[in-house]
Design a protein around this motif. Structure first.
Motif, PDB file in Angstrom:
ATOM      1  N   LEU A  73       0.822  -1.205   0.000  1.00 25.40           N
ATOM      2  CA  LEU A  73       0.000   0.000   0.000  1.00 25.40           C
ATOM      3  C   LEU A  73       0.859   1.259   0.000  1.00 25.40           C
ATOM      4  CD1 LEU A  73      -2.860  -0.951   2.494  1.00 25.40           C
ATOM      5  CD2 LEU A  73      -3.040  -0.676   0.021  1.00 25.40           C
ATOM      6  N   THR A  74       1.920   1.250   0.764  1.00 27.93           N
ATOM      7  CA  THR A  74       2.803   2.412   0.829  1.00 27.93           C
ATOM      8  C   THR A  74       3.410   2.717  -0.531  1.00 27.93           C
ATOM      9  OG1 THR A  74       3.332   1.959   3.143  1.00 27.93           O
ATOM     10  CG2 THR A  74       4.861   3.371   1.930  1.00 27.93           C
ATOM     11  N   GLY A  75       3.696   1.686  -1.310  1.00 28.78           N
ATOM     12  CA  GLY A  75       4.334   1.882  -2.602  1.00 28.78           C
ATOM     13  C   GLY A  75       3.390   2.196  -3.739  1.00 28.78           C
ATOM     14  N   LEU A  76       2.084   2.102  -3.510  1.00 27.88           N
ATOM     15  CA  LEU A  76       1.123   2.371  -4.565  1.00 27.88           C
ATOM     16  C   LEU A  76       0.991   3.863  -4.835  1.00 27.88           C
ATOM     17  CD1 LEU A  76      -1.834  -0.006  -3.573  1.00 27.88           C
ATOM     18  CD2 LEU A  76      -0.328  -0.286  -5.552  1.00 27.88           C
ATOM     19  N   ASP A  77       0.543   4.208  -6.049  1.00 26.69           N
ATOM     20  CA  ASP A  77       0.133   5.577  -6.309  1.00 26.69           C
ATOM     21  C   ASP A  77      -0.987   5.944  -5.345  1.00 26.69           C
ATOM     22  OD1 ASP A  77       1.911   5.866  -8.354  1.00 26.69           O
ATOM     23  OD2 ASP A  77       0.455   5.480  -9.953  1.00 26.69           O
ATOM     24  N   ALA A  78      -1.046   7.222  -4.986  1.00 25.17           N
ATOM     25  CA  ALA A  78      -2.019   7.677  -3.993  1.00 25.17           C
ATOM     26  C   ALA A  78      -3.447   7.346  -4.400  1.00 25.17           C
ATOM     27  CB  ALA A  78      -1.871   9.180  -3.765  1.00 25.17           C
ATOM     28  N   VAL A  90      -9.746  11.057  -2.661  1.00 28.29           N
ATOM     29  CA  VAL A  90      -9.197   9.915  -3.392  1.00 28.29           C
ATOM     30  C   VAL A  90      -8.062  10.334  -4.308  1.00 28.29           C
ATOM     31  CG1 VAL A  90      -9.729   8.021  -4.977  1.00 28.29           C
ATOM     32  CG2 VAL A  90     -11.444   8.765  -3.307  1.00 28.29           C
ATOM     33  N   TYR A  91      -8.217  11.438  -5.014  1.00 27.77           N
ATOM     34  CA  TYR A  91      -7.342  11.733  -6.140  1.00 27.77           C
ATOM     35  C   TYR A  91      -6.146  12.612  -5.785  1.00 27.77           C
ATOM     36  CZ  TYR A  91     -11.971  10.563  -7.960  1.00 27.77           C
ATOM     37  OH  TYR A  91     -13.176   9.978  -8.175  1.00 27.77           O
ATOM     38  N   GLN A  92      -6.274  13.462  -4.812  1.00 26.08           N
ATOM     39  CA  GLN A  92      -5.199  14.368  -4.394  1.00 26.08           C
ATOM     40  C   GLN A  92      -4.617  15.131  -5.589  1.00 26.08           C
ATOM     41  OE1 GLN A  92      -2.344  12.232  -1.989  1.00 26.08           O
ATOM     42  NE2 GLN A  92      -3.873  11.675  -0.457  1.00 26.08           N
ATOM     43  N   TYR A 437     -19.401   4.767  -1.032  1.00 27.88           N
ATOM     44  CA  TYR A 437     -19.720   3.895  -2.161  1.00 27.88           C
ATOM     45  C   TYR A 437     -19.874   4.690  -3.458  1.00 27.88           C
ATOM     46  CZ  TYR A 437     -20.257  -0.737  -0.082  1.00 27.88           C
ATOM     47  OH  TYR A 437     -20.009  -1.963   0.491  1.00 27.88           O
ATOM     48  N   VAL A 438     -19.833   6.006  -3.379  1.00 26.19           N
ATOM     49  CA  VAL A 438     -19.865   6.856  -4.559  1.00 26.19           C
ATOM     50  C   VAL A 438     -18.564   7.646  -4.602  1.00 26.19           C
ATOM     51  CG1 VAL A 438     -21.101   8.660  -5.805  1.00 26.19           C
ATOM     52  CG2 VAL A 438     -22.371   7.060  -4.346  1.00 26.19           C
ATOM     53  N   PHE A 439     -17.800   7.481  -5.670  1.00 24.78           N
ATOM     54  CA  PHE A 439     -16.537   8.199  -5.807  1.00 24.78           C
ATOM     55  C   PHE A 439     -16.809   9.673  -6.112  1.00 24.78           C
ATOM     56  CE2 PHE A 439     -14.881   4.046  -5.841  1.00 24.78           C
ATOM     57  CZ  PHE A 439     -13.491   4.085  -5.828  1.00 24.78           C
ATOM     58  N   PRO A 440     -15.915  10.551  -5.686  1.00 22.72           N
ATOM     59  CA  PRO A 440     -16.091  11.966  -6.025  1.00 22.72           C
ATOM     60  C   PRO A 440     -15.878  12.218  -7.514  1.00 22.72           C
ATOM     61  CG  PRO A 440     -14.007  11.622  -4.885  1.00 22.72           C
ATOM     62  CD  PRO A 440     -14.733  10.318  -4.821  1.00 22.72           C
ATOM     63  N   ILE A 441     -16.586  13.214  -8.041  1.00 22.45           N
ATOM     64  CA  ILE A 441     -16.312  13.680  -9.401  1.00 22.45           C
ATOM     65  C   ILE A 441     -14.924  14.322  -9.392  1.00 22.45           C
ATOM     66  CG2 ILE A 441     -17.091  15.195 -11.262  1.00 22.45           C
ATOM     67  CD1 ILE A 441     -19.124  13.041 -10.649  1.00 22.45           C
ATOM     68  N   PRO A 442     -14.097  14.102 -10.397  1.00 22.51           N
ATOM     69  CA  PRO A 442     -12.788  14.764 -10.414  1.00 22.51           C
ATOM     70  C   PRO A 442     -12.916  16.278 -10.280  1.00 22.51           C
ATOM     71  CG  PRO A 442     -12.891  13.070 -12.095  1.00 22.51           C
ATOM     72  CD  PRO A 442     -14.271  13.186 -11.544  1.00 22.51           C
ATOM     73  N   ASP A 443     -12.051  16.888  -9.481  1.00 22.36           N
ATOM     74  CA  ASP A 443     -12.123  18.331  -9.246  1.00 22.36           C
ATOM     75  C   ASP A 443     -12.028  19.114 -10.547  1.00 22.36           C
ATOM     76  OD1 ASP A 443     -12.391  17.982  -6.526  1.00 22.36           O
ATOM     77  OD2 ASP A 443     -10.245  18.147  -6.115  1.00 22.36           O
ATOM     78  N   GLU A 444     -11.198  18.649 -11.457  1.00 22.33           N
ATOM     79  CA  GLU A 444     -11.047  19.340 -12.731  1.00 22.33           C
ATOM     80  C   GLU A 444     -12.380  19.460 -13.457  1.00 22.33           C
ATOM     81  OE1 GLU A 444      -8.230  19.079 -16.732  1.00 22.33           O
ATOM     82  OE2 GLU A 444      -8.558  17.297 -15.509  1.00 22.33           O
TER      83      GLU A 444
END
Length: 456
Positions: A73-78, A90-92, A437-444
Motif C-alpha cells: 500500500l505504501t508503494g502504490l500511487d495515492a 481519493v485523487y489528491q 460507495y460513490v466516488f467523487p467527481i474529479p475536481d477538474e
C-alpha cells in the motif's frame, strides 16, 4: 465541415491517433474528417486501446475481492491506495483515468454518430455495424461511470438523485449538467436498444460488439436497477445467440499467467466483446492477494481455485484468471458465464427455483473436475438465491462487477454487508449505504463545468 475537422483533430489527440498508414494517407489537415464508412470503422478500431472497450478499475480496487499488505500500500500511487482504503480525498489532484478514459470513448462515439449517416450509403451493413458499435460503446461507458460516480439505482429515488453529464454531441463547447440518475440510466438503455437493433449477430474479432453483447449489457443494466424481469428477458435473448461455456477441464494452470486463451482475435468463446478495466499497478503487485476468505470458499475439486489463483511465493494467492488471457489486463466485458448467473438470480427472484438451479448447475458443471460436481439443490427460491449470489462472486472476481453487486445488494436488508480492510494495524470499515460507495467527481471536471460534487 470546419467544425467536424476540429472535432476529429481533437479526437486524434485524445486517442493517440489512428494507424500510421491512415495518417500518412491523410496528412493534409483539410482531409482529417471521416468521409467514408471505412474511415469511421478505422476510427473505432484505432480507439480501442486508448478509450473504447475500457471501463473503470478503481471500484474493483475498492471492493472486498483483494487484500494488500502495508508495504504494498505504501508503494502504490495515492489514487490506488486511497481507493483501496476508501479515503475521502481519493485523487489528491491527480488525473482520474476512470473518468477521463470512458468520456474520451464517449467523445469518439459521438463523432461517429454525428457523421456516419452522411457517409457512403452503399455500405449499408457496415454502416449499421459501426453505428451500432458507437451506441454500444457509449452506453457501456455511461453505465460503467454510473457504477462509480453516481449513487446506486433505486426506483424510489432515481428521479431525484443526480446522474452524470450525458454528452451526446462531439461539440467540445457544450457543457452537460448532471441531470437525474433516472435520465442517465434511460440514456444507457436507449443506446443499448439502438445498438441491439443495428449490430450483427456474428463478428470476426472481439473488439467489435455483436447483438448478444448489447443484450448482455441490457441484462447487466437492468440487474443493477433491480429490474429482474427485464434482466431475465435480455439474458435469455443473449444466451439464445451465444450460450457457449468453456469446459475448464480443457485448461491448464500455469502459475504465472492467465490459463485462458488470449481474447484476440477470437480466442475466448465466453467473451461476447473485448472489455478491460483501466490498468492499475495494484492488480499486478506481488503484495496484492485474493481475499483469503473468498479463496477458501472454493472447493478442492472446483477448478476455479487453481485456474483463477496461484501462489507465487509472496504469502498469498494472486488472481490470474482474467478472460483477456493476459494477467496484467483484467477483463471487464460481458460474457456468457455472467449471463447464466444473471438469469439464475432473476429466476430465483421470480420464484422459479427449478430454472434458477438449472442455469447455476449448467454453469458450474463446466467449472469442476469431471465427474466430481454434485448439482446444487434447494427447496425454495429463497434458499437458492444466496447460493447463486455466492457463486456469482466466485465466478466473476476481477471483472469490475463486485462493487456494483455490493451497492445493489446493500439496498436489501437480508443481503447487507459490512466490508473491512486492515491498514497499519487499524481496521477500516465500509458500512452499507456509506457515502464512500460513490466516488467523487474529479475536481477538474467540477471546476470546468460547475456541476455539483458528490458528498463523501
Amino acid at each position: 465541415m470546419k467544425k467536424m475537422t476540429r472535432y476529429f483533430a481533437v479526437l486524434l489527440l485524445m486517442t493517440g491517433g489512428c494507424t500510421k498508414d491512415y495518417l500518412d494517407k491523410r496528412s493534409d489537415q483539410s482531409l482529417l474528417v471521416p468521409g467514408t464508412v471505412a474511415d469511421y470503422q478505422k476510427l473505432m478500431d484505432a480507439s480501442v486501446a486508448g478509450n473504447l472497450n475500457t471501463v473503470p478499475g478503481l471500484n474493483e480496487i475498492a471492493s472486498d475481492n483483494y487484500t494488500a499488505d502495508d508495504a504494498t500500500l505504501t508503494g502504490l500511487d495515492a489514487i490506488e491506495r486511497n481507493s483501496y482504503l476508501w479515503a475521502k480525498d481519493v485523487y489528491q489532484g491527480a488525473a482520474v483515468n476512470d473518468w477521463n478514459q470512458p468520456y474520451s470513448g464517449i467523445f469518439t462515439c459521438n463523432v461517429v454518430l454525428a457523421g456516419i449517416d452522411q457517409a457512403d450509403p452503399s455500405k449499408g451493413s457496415l454502416a449499421k455495424a459501426v453505428k451500432g458499435a458507437a451506441y454500444f460503446h457509449r452506453a457501456t461507458a455511461f453505465y460503467s461511470l454510473l457504477q462509480e460516480f453516481a449513487a446506486p439505482y433505486s426506483a424510489a429515488t432515481a428521479a431525484s438523485l443526480p446522474g452524470l453529464p450525458v454528452r451526446t454531441t462531439p461539440d467540445v463547447n457544450v457543457i452537460a449538467g448532471r441531470g437525474t440518475l433516472e435520465q442517465s440510466y434511460q440514456q444507457v438503455i436507449s443506446d443499448l436498444k439502438a445498438a441491439a437493433d443495428l449490430l450483427p449477430e456474428t463478428g470476426t474479432i472481439k473488439n467489435r460488439p455483436v447483438k448478444a453483447a448489447a443484450f448482455a449489457m441490457l441484462a447487466r443494466t437492468y440487474q443493477s436497477m433491480s429490474d429482474h424481469a427485464r434482466a431475465l428477458d435480455y439474458a435469455t435473448k443473449a444466451l439464445a445467440l451465444n450460450h457457449q461455456l468453456i469446459d475448464y477441464n480443457t485448461l491448464e494452470a500455469s502459475g504465472y499467467d492467465s490459463p485462458f486463451p488470449l481474447i484476440f482475435p477470437n480466442g475466448n468463446p465466453e467473451a461476447l466483446v473485448f472489455g478491460n478495466l483501466v490498468g492499475y499497478s495494484f492488480f499486478i503487485e506481488p503484495g496484492v492477494f485474493a481475499d483469503p476468505i473468498l479463496y477458501g470458499s472454493y472447493a478442492e475439486d472446483d477448478l476455479r481455485k487453481s485456474l483463477f489463483f496461484a501462489d507465487q511465493g509472496y504469502g498469498g494467492f494472486s488472481y490470474l484468471g482474467t478472460y483477456t488471457g493476459d494477467f496484467s489486463s483484467l477483463f471487464g466485458g460481458p460474457a456468457t458465464d455472467e449471463l447464466y448467473l444473471i438469469r439464475a438470480e432473476s429466476y430465483a427472484r421470480a420464484g422459479n427455483t427449478t430454472a434458477a438451479l438449472k442455469d447455476l448447475n449448467d454453469l458450474l458443471v463446466t467449472r469442476w473436475k469431471t465427474g466430481t460436481f454434485v448439482p446444487f439443490k434447494a427447496n425454495t427460491s429463497e434458499d437458492a438465491l444466496p447460493v447463486i449470489l455466492e457463486e456469482r462472486r466466485k465466478e466473476l472476481i476481477g471483472r469490475g462487477l463486485r462493487w456494483t453487486d455490493l451497492r445493489r445488494l446493500n439496498l436489501e436488508e437480508r443481503f447487507k454487508t459490512t466490508i473491512s480492510k486492515l491498514s497499519n494495524g487499524e481496521t477500516i470499515e465500509l458500512l452499507p449505504g456509506d457515502k464512500r460507495y460513490v466516488f467523487p467527481i474529479p475536481d477538474e471536471e467540477v471546476n470546468r463545468s460547475g456541476i455539483p460534487q458528490n458528498e463523501r
